[in-house]
Write a protein that holds these residues in place. Structure first.
Motif, mmCIF file in Angstrom:
data_model
loop_
_atom_site.group_PDB
_atom_site.id
_atom_site.type_symbol
_atom_site.label_atom_id
_atom_site.label_comp_id
_atom_site.label_asym_id
_atom_site.label_seq_id
_atom_site.Cartn_x
_atom_site.Cartn_y
_atom_site.Cartn_z
ATOM 1 N N LEU A 1 1.094 -1.363 0.010
ATOM 2 C CA LEU A 1 0.444 0.352 0.028
ATOM 3 C C LEU A 1 1.080 1.080 -0.074
ATOM 4 O O LEU A 1 0.328 2.177 -0.292
ATOM 5 C CB LEU A 1 -0.462 -0.046 1.030
ATOM 6 C CG LEU A 1 -2.213 -1.179 1.307
ATOM 7 C CD1 LEU A 1 -2.424 -1.267 2.587
ATOM 8 C CD2 LEU A 1 -2.964 -0.650 0.038
ATOM 9 N N GLU A 2 1.662 1.932 0.136
ATOM 10 C CA GLU A 2 3.242 2.620 0.769
ATOM 11 C C GLU A 2 2.702 3.106 1.332
ATOM 12 O O GLU A 2 2.670 4.438 1.118
ATOM 13 C CB GLU A 2 3.348 2.790 -1.130
ATOM 14 C CG GLU A 2 4.011 2.088 -2.038
ATOM 15 C CD GLU A 2 4.857 2.767 -3.120
ATOM 16 O OE1 GLU A 2 3.924 3.094 -3.227
ATOM 17 O OE2 GLU A 2 5.657 1.982 -4.003
ATOM 18 N N ALA A 3 2.531 3.027 2.762
ATOM 19 C CA ALA A 3 0.966 3.650 3.785
ATOM 20 C C ALA A 3 1.463 2.934 5.176
ATOM 21 O O ALA A 3 1.884 1.422 5.051
ATOM 22 C CB ALA A 3 0.252 3.574 3.351
ATOM 23 N N TRP A 4 1.365 3.967 5.893
ATOM 24 C CA TRP A 4 1.920 3.258 7.206
ATOM 25 C C TRP A 4 0.162 2.422 7.525
ATOM 26 O O TRP A 4 -1.021 2.247 7.465
ATOM 27 C CB TRP A 4 1.763 4.264 8.185
ATOM 28 C CG TRP A 4 3.133 4.989 8.607
ATOM 29 C CD1 TRP A 4 3.453 5.853 7.996
ATOM 30 C CD2 TRP A 4 4.220 3.829 8.942
ATOM 31 N NE1 TRP A 4 4.761 6.047 7.513
ATOM 32 C CE2 TRP A 4 5.649 4.716 8.807
ATOM 33 C CE3 TRP A 4 4.327 3.281 9.826
ATOM 34 C CZ2 TRP A 4 6.761 4.505 9.147
ATOM 35 C CZ3 TRP A 4 6.567 2.645 9.644
ATOM 36 C CH2 TRP A 4 7.363 3.421 9.900
ATOM 37 N N GLN A 5 -0.103 1.419 8.274
ATOM 38 C CA GLN A 5 -1.051 0.597 8.864
ATOM 39 C C GLN A 5 -0.960 0.495 9.993
ATOM 40 O O GLN A 5 0.063 0.198 10.879
ATOM 41 C CB GLN A 5 -1.052 -0.387 7.609
ATOM 42 C CG GLN A 5 -1.541 -0.406 6.048
ATOM 43 C CD GLN A 5 -2.524 0.640 6.490
ATOM 44 O OE1 GLN A 5 -3.746 -0.120 6.344
ATOM 45 N NE2 GLN A 5 -2.283 1.226 5.216
ATOM 46 N N LEU A 6 -2.456 0.422 10.818
ATOM 47 C CA LEU A 6 -1.919 -0.148 12.125
ATOM 48 C C LEU A 6 -1.763 -1.211 12.194
ATOM 49 O O LEU A 6 -1.892 -2.177 12.144
ATOM 50 C CB LEU A 6 -3.684 -0.423 12.831
ATOM 51 C CG LEU A 6 -4.133 1.057 13.260
ATOM 52 C CD1 LEU A 6 -6.163 0.647 13.338
ATOM 53 C CD2 LEU A 6 -3.761 1.750 14.225
ATOM 54 N N ALA A 7 -0.385 -1.601 13.432
ATOM 55 C CA ALA A 7 0.068 -2.757 14.184
ATOM 56 C C ALA A 7 -1.454 -3.314 14.954
ATOM 57 O O ALA A 7 -1.831 -3.345 15.598
ATOM 58 C CB ALA A 7 0.786 -2.382 14.623
ATOM 59 N N THR A 8 -0.863 -5.141 14.684
ATOM 60 C CA THR A 8 -1.783 -5.458 15.364
ATOM 61 C C THR A 8 -1.131 -6.566 16.322
ATOM 62 O O THR A 8 0.263 -7.105 16.148
ATOM 63 C CB THR A 8 -2.529 -6.614 14.742
ATOM 64 O OG1 THR A 8 -1.743 -7.367 14.188
ATOM 65 C CG2 THR A 8 -3.592 -5.764 13.746
ATOM 66 N N GLU A 9 -1.601 -7.171 17.459
ATOM 67 C CA GLU A 9 -0.737 -7.510 18.977
ATOM 68 C C GLU A 9 -1.764 -8.618 19.200
ATOM 69 O O GLU A 9 -2.811 -7.672 19.894
ATOM 70 C CB GLU A 9 -0.228 -6.898 20.129
ATOM 71 C CG GLU A 9 0.934 -7.124 20.604
ATOM 72 C CD GLU A 9 1.285 -5.788 21.388
ATOM 73 O OE1 GLU A 9 1.583 -6.524 23.012
ATOM 74 O OE2 GLU A 9 2.932 -5.546 21.001
ATOM 75 N N ASP A 10 -0.696 -9.618 19.130
ATOM 76 C CA ASP A 10 -2.533 -11.070 19.967
ATOM 77 C C ASP A 10 -3.764 -10.894 19.470
ATOM 78 O O ASP A 10 -5.000 -10.656 20.142
ATOM 79 C CB ASP A 10 -2.131 -11.035 21.658
ATOM 80 C CG ASP A 10 -1.021 -10.859 22.189
ATOM 81 O OD1 ASP A 10 -0.279 -11.580 21.436
ATOM 82 O OD2 ASP A 10 -0.479 -10.033 23.458
ATOM 83 N N GLY A 11 -3.547 -10.179 18.027
ATOM 84 C CA GLY A 11 -4.679 -10.367 17.476
ATOM 85 C C GLY A 11 -5.830 -9.275 17.334
ATOM 86 O O GLY A 11 -6.448 -8.891 16.693
ATOM 87 N N LYS A 12 -5.023 -8.248 18.069
ATOM 88 C CA LYS A 12 -5.825 -6.586 18.359
ATOM 89 C C LYS A 12 -4.988 -5.911 18.587
ATOM 90 O O LYS A 12 -3.528 -5.604 18.123
ATOM 91 C CB LYS A 12 -5.859 -6.442 20.254
ATOM 92 C CG LYS A 12 -6.831 -7.308 20.780
ATOM 93 C CD LYS A 12 -6.362 -7.218 22.325
ATOM 94 C CE LYS A 12 -7.591 -6.105 23.196
ATOM 95 N NZ LYS A 12 -7.284 -6.087 24.458
ATOM 96 N N LYS A 13 -6.092 -4.823 17.064
ATOM 97 C CA LYS A 13 -4.992 -3.283 16.825
ATOM 98 C C LYS A 13 -4.588 -2.347 18.116
ATOM 99 O O LYS A 13 -5.266 -2.179 18.557
ATOM 100 C CB LYS A 13 -6.579 -3.044 15.348
ATOM 101 C CG LYS A 13 -5.867 -4.012 14.465
ATOM 102 C CD LYS A 13 -7.269 -3.239 13.684
ATOM 103 C CE LYS A 13 -7.826 -4.046 12.042
ATOM 104 N NZ LYS A 13 -8.412 -3.181 11.612
#
Length: 61
Positions: free
Chosen positions: A26-38
């Motif tokens: 996407l050439e963009a920042w996206q929300l990170a996920t940790e243990d399935g949670k955004k």
């Protein structure tokens, strides 16, 4: 000797904990996920990214 320009691939807001990862497709920042949670943090935060000068954009091989 060649020099390679590197770019950051992850960042975290020091105020609210929002995490983001760089998406090459996407050439963009996206929300990170940790243990399935955004890792959304506070959507109204004026994000203070963990940029402190320790990242070296130039790497040699």
């Amino acid at each position: 000797m060649s020099v390679e320009l590197r770019t950051p691939t992850a960042r975290v807001c020091e105020r609210c904990g929002r995490g983001e990862q760089w998406d090459e497709n996407l050439e963009a920042w996206q929300l990170a996920t940790e243990d399935g949670k955004k890792q959304i943090g506070n959507p109204h935060c004026l994000h203070e990214w963990d940029i402190n000068g320790a990242f070296n954009p130039f790497g040699g091989n």
